[in-house]
Design an enzyme around this catalytic site. Structure first.
Site, PDB file in Angstrom:
ATOM      1  N   LYS A 116     -53.262 -33.286   3.671  1.00 51.03           N
ATOM      2  CA  LYS A 116     -52.451 -32.870   4.833  1.00 51.03           C
ATOM      3  C   LYS A 116     -51.163 -33.556   5.104  1.00 51.03           C
ATOM      4  O   LYS A 116     -50.197 -32.986   5.359  1.00 51.03           O
ATOM      5  CB  LYS A 116     -53.308 -32.747   6.035  1.00 51.03           C
ATOM      6  CG  LYS A 116     -54.654 -31.968   5.859  1.00 51.03           C
ATOM      7  CD  LYS A 116     -55.329 -31.742   7.196  1.00 51.03           C
ATOM      8  CE  LYS A 116     -56.532 -31.979   7.629  1.00 51.03           C
ATOM      9  NZ  LYS A 116     -56.953 -31.537   9.107  1.00 51.03           N
ATOM     10  N   GLU A 288     -51.692 -26.888   8.765  1.00 48.46           N
ATOM     11  CA  GLU A 288     -52.233 -27.492   7.338  1.00 48.46           C
ATOM     12  C   GLU A 288     -52.424 -25.884   6.647  1.00 48.46           C
ATOM     13  O   GLU A 288     -52.249 -24.779   7.337  1.00 48.46           O
ATOM     14  CB  GLU A 288     -53.734 -27.789   7.467  1.00 48.46           C
ATOM     15  CG  GLU A 288     -54.914 -26.876   7.960  1.00 48.46           C
ATOM     16  CD  GLU A 288     -56.376 -27.511   7.677  1.00 48.46           C
ATOM     17  OE1 GLU A 288     -56.185 -28.329   6.469  1.00 48.46           O
ATOM     18  OE2 GLU A 288     -57.167 -27.167   8.473  1.00 48.46           O
ATOM     19  N   ARG A 292     -58.260 -21.116   0.209  1.00 47.71           N
ATOM     20  CA  ARG A 292     -59.522 -20.459  -0.123  1.00 47.71           C
ATOM     21  C   ARG A 292     -59.607 -19.128   0.791  1.00 47.71           C
ATOM     22  O   ARG A 292     -58.832 -19.220   1.734  1.00 47.71           O
ATOM     23  CB  ARG A 292     -60.684 -21.445   0.047  1.00 47.71           C
ATOM     24  CG  ARG A 292     -60.666 -22.010   1.219  1.00 47.71           C
ATOM     25  CD  ARG A 292     -61.856 -22.732   2.093  1.00 47.71           C
ATOM     26  NE  ARG A 292     -61.585 -23.630   2.995  1.00 47.71           N
ATOM     27  CZ  ARG A 292     -61.417 -23.382   4.490  1.00 47.71           C
ATOM     28  NH1 ARG A 292     -61.809 -22.084   4.762  1.00 47.71           N
ATOM     29  NH2 ARG A 292     -61.236 -24.166   5.224  1.00 47.71           N
TER      30      ARG A 292
HETATM   31  P1  ADP Z   1     -59.513 -29.334  10.156  1.00 47.66           P
HETATM   32  O1  ADP Z   1     -58.798 -29.406   8.895  1.00 47.66           O
HETATM   33  O2  ADP Z   1     -60.560 -30.570  10.216  1.00 47.66           O
HETATM   34  O3  ADP Z   1     -59.986 -28.039  10.861  1.00 47.66           O
HETATM   35  P2  ADP Z   1     -56.807 -29.041  11.493  1.00 47.66           P
HETATM   36  O4  ADP Z   1     -55.659 -29.831  11.213  1.00 47.66           O
HETATM   37  O5  ADP Z   1     -56.709 -27.555  11.048  1.00 47.66           O
HETATM   38  O6  ADP Z   1     -58.208 -29.686  11.276  1.00 47.66           O
HETATM   39  O7  ADP Z   1     -57.163 -28.934  13.089  1.00 47.66           O
HETATM   40  C1  ADP Z   1     -58.139 -28.173  13.849  1.00 47.66           C
HETATM   41  C2  ADP Z   1     -57.980 -28.165  15.221  1.00 47.66           C
HETATM   42  O8  ADP Z   1     -57.837 -29.621  15.816  1.00 47.66           O
HETATM   43  C3  ADP Z   1     -56.589 -27.282  15.557  1.00 47.66           C
HETATM   44  O9  ADP Z   1     -57.132 -25.716  15.617  1.00 47.66           O
HETATM   45  C4  ADP Z   1     -56.181 -27.679  16.909  1.00 47.66           C
HETATM   46  O10 ADP Z   1     -57.157 -27.181  17.820  1.00 47.66           O
HETATM   47  C5  ADP Z   1     -56.586 -29.162  16.592  1.00 47.66           C
HETATM   48  N1  ADP Z   1     -55.532 -30.051  16.630  1.00 47.66           N
HETATM   49  C6  ADP Z   1     -54.870 -30.232  15.184  1.00 47.66           C
HETATM   50  N2  ADP Z   1     -53.562 -31.244  15.407  1.00 47.66           N
HETATM   51  C7  ADP Z   1     -53.386 -30.968  16.522  1.00 47.66           C
HETATM   52  C8  ADP Z   1     -52.234 -31.416  17.154  1.00 47.66           C
HETATM   53  N3  ADP Z   1     -51.308 -32.020  16.657  1.00 47.66           N
HETATM   54  N4  ADP Z   1     -52.277 -31.184  18.519  1.00 47.66           N
HETATM   55  C9  ADP Z   1     -53.129 -30.588  19.327  1.00 47.66           C
HETATM   56  N5  ADP Z   1     -54.202 -30.310  18.652  1.00 47.66           N
HETATM   57  C10 ADP Z   1     -54.314 -30.370  17.433  1.00 47.66           C
END
Ligand code: ADP
Length: 438
Positions: A116, A288, A292
């Site tokens: 990421k 991110e 898939r």
């Molecule tokens: P994963 O790959 O573990 O699912 P993500 O990066 O997609 O992690 O993030 C999952 C969730 O975490 C997001 O949908 C959001 O709710 C929260 N999140 C991630 N990064 C941030 C951020 N910088 N600020 C606030 N919430 C975040």
């Protein structure tokens, strides 16, 4: 077209893929663990091969066994579904070496986007807005603290190889930093065998808005609109809907164009998802890209009328996209809710809802075993209404009809969310569950 596809997965997504193949006249091979000899995917596929004991690492994560099964059965492609090996660059590479088409992007693209921290840099270079943060992973607490102060608290510490909400901590002040960093890193090392961490600004109660992308192997890419996945617990999605009631038409257009640019910048092919956070002022930031098919892909199917798994297979076969951006039409409002088992066991009775605009994606039947070794999601309930209010009403009725005997599930919690006045009035942000359901 492919003659035979091996499905390297289990549960509802394996069944979903088998159905798409069958409609396309493609033979299917299921792989199954010893715990899944009576599982629906094992029973439904044209052929089935046992690949080992229940533990994922000995079966659904065992690349050699899966590839051996594919070669032995004469499969010309592998669909990885989601989870398991779906985002494993090495597996995609091994498929290519065995001359078996991996239904997904190239292994190099999976590797680049799977990190990421690296993905952020690729996107930033392509002019895609990213959450403010560091360009390099941080090596230790001291380096991390300096960066966190530069970014400004609150910050989010995240695992570069993270997924499933693991290896993530919100830190609101310098005093909390060390504990937050070390805990997140420990969790990441355990879950991903990798402690590479990066830091970005924590956006307060954002909305999670993601765009579905389809990109063929001839340089064409389109988006199929967004999904709003803001109903989350512990950063894990519980409910997804499309379209997002939080976006104006103009924002949708801008974010959609940005998502296509992001996919092109990464050299992306096949179906993928570009995830953004949307803040209170309407700014959006890339977080991110998932390389898939997603759990929540049915809501996009319900409002576009497209079958995403079939599109994936056509793209993997080398066909150009059959439509351009202007051909894609959206109609109605769709919502999906995930029903998770809270225990392993046997589903002794099952009453499924139905009716106009109600879809159930599951591998459960009365008598199904839920082994303790795999993901807890057992049913996806998807509804489509003319508008959000109708879709919410349909989901309330569908959840009311759904009956599962023999195992405890989150059914009641989901019903409570769908009948909560704040959700009914919608849309909500990612802080909704914590605020309204302690
Ligand atoms: P994963 O790959 O573990 O699912 P993500 O990066 O997609 O992690 O993030 C999952 C969730 O975490 C997001 O949908 C959001 O709710 C929260 N999140 C991630 N990064 C941030 C951020 N910088 N600020 C606030 N919430 C975040």
């Amino acid at each position: 077209m492919f003659q035979k596809i091996l499905i390297a997965n289990r549960g509802e997504i394996a069944v979903r893929i088998i159905r798409a193949c069958r409609e396309m006249g493609i033979k299917t091979v299921a792989v199954y663990s010893e715990a899944d000899s009576e599982a629906l995917h094992t029973l439904l596929a044209d052929e089935a091969v046992c690949i080992g004991p229940a533990k994922s690492k000995d079966s659904y994560l065992n690349m050699e066994r899966i590839l051996s099964a594919a070669v032995a059965m004469g499969a010309d492609a592998i669909h990885p579904g989601f989870g398991f090996l779906s985002e494993n660059a090495r597996f995609a590479e091994l498929c290519a070496l065995c001359r078996i088409k991996f239904i997904g992007p190239e292994s190099g693209v999976i590797a680049k986007l799977g990190n990421k921290s690296e993905a952020r840099n690729t996107m930033e270079a392509a002019g895609v807005p990213v959450v403010p943060g560091g360009h390099e992973p941080v090596r230790d607490v001291d380096e991390g603290r300096v960066l966190a102060e530069k970014i400004g608290y609150p910050v989010m510490i995240k695992a570069a190889l993270g997924g499933g909400g693991k290896g993530m901590r919100i830190v609101r002040s310098g005093e909390e930093f060390e504990a937050g960093f070390l805990n997140a890193r420990r969790e990441a090392e355990k879950a991903f065998s990798d402690g590479t961490m990066y830091i970005e600004k924590y956006i307060e109660n954002p909305r999670h808005i993601e765009f579905q992308i389809l990109a063929d192997e001839h340089g064409n890419a389109v988006h199929l609109g967004e999904r709003d996945c803001s109903v989350q617990r512990h950063h894990q999605k519980l409910i997804e809907e499309a379209p997002s009631a939080a976006l104006s038409e103009k924002q949708r257009e801008r974010m959609g164009e940005t998502a296509v640019r992001a996919a092109k910048a990464a050299g992306y092919t096949n179906a993928g998802t570009v995830e953004f956070l949307l803040d209170k002022s309407g700014n959006f930031y890339f977080i991110e890209m998932n390389t898939r098919i997603q759990v929540e892909h049915p809501v996009t199917e319900m409002i576009t009328g497209l079958d995403l798994v079939k599109e994936q297979i056509r793209i993997a076969w080398g066909e150009p996209l059959r439509f351009s951006q202007k051909d894609i039409r959206f109609s109605g409002h769709a919502i999906e809710c995930r029903i998770n088992a809270r225990m392993a066991g046997t589903v002794t009775g099952l009453m499924l809802p139905g009716g106009c605009g109600v879809r159930v994606d599951t591998a459960m039947y009365a008598g199904s075993r839920i082994p303790p070794d795999y993901d807890a999601m057992i049913i996806k309930l998807i509804v489509r209404g003319g508008d959000r209010a109708e879709a919410v009403k349909k989901m309330q009725c569908a959840l009311g009809e759904l009956g599962i005997e023999g195992v405890e599930t989150n059914l009641e919690e989901q019903y409570a969310v769908f009948t909560h006045p704040v959700f009914e009035a919608g849309p909500v942000d990612t802080g909704f569950m914590e605020r309204c359901f302690k």
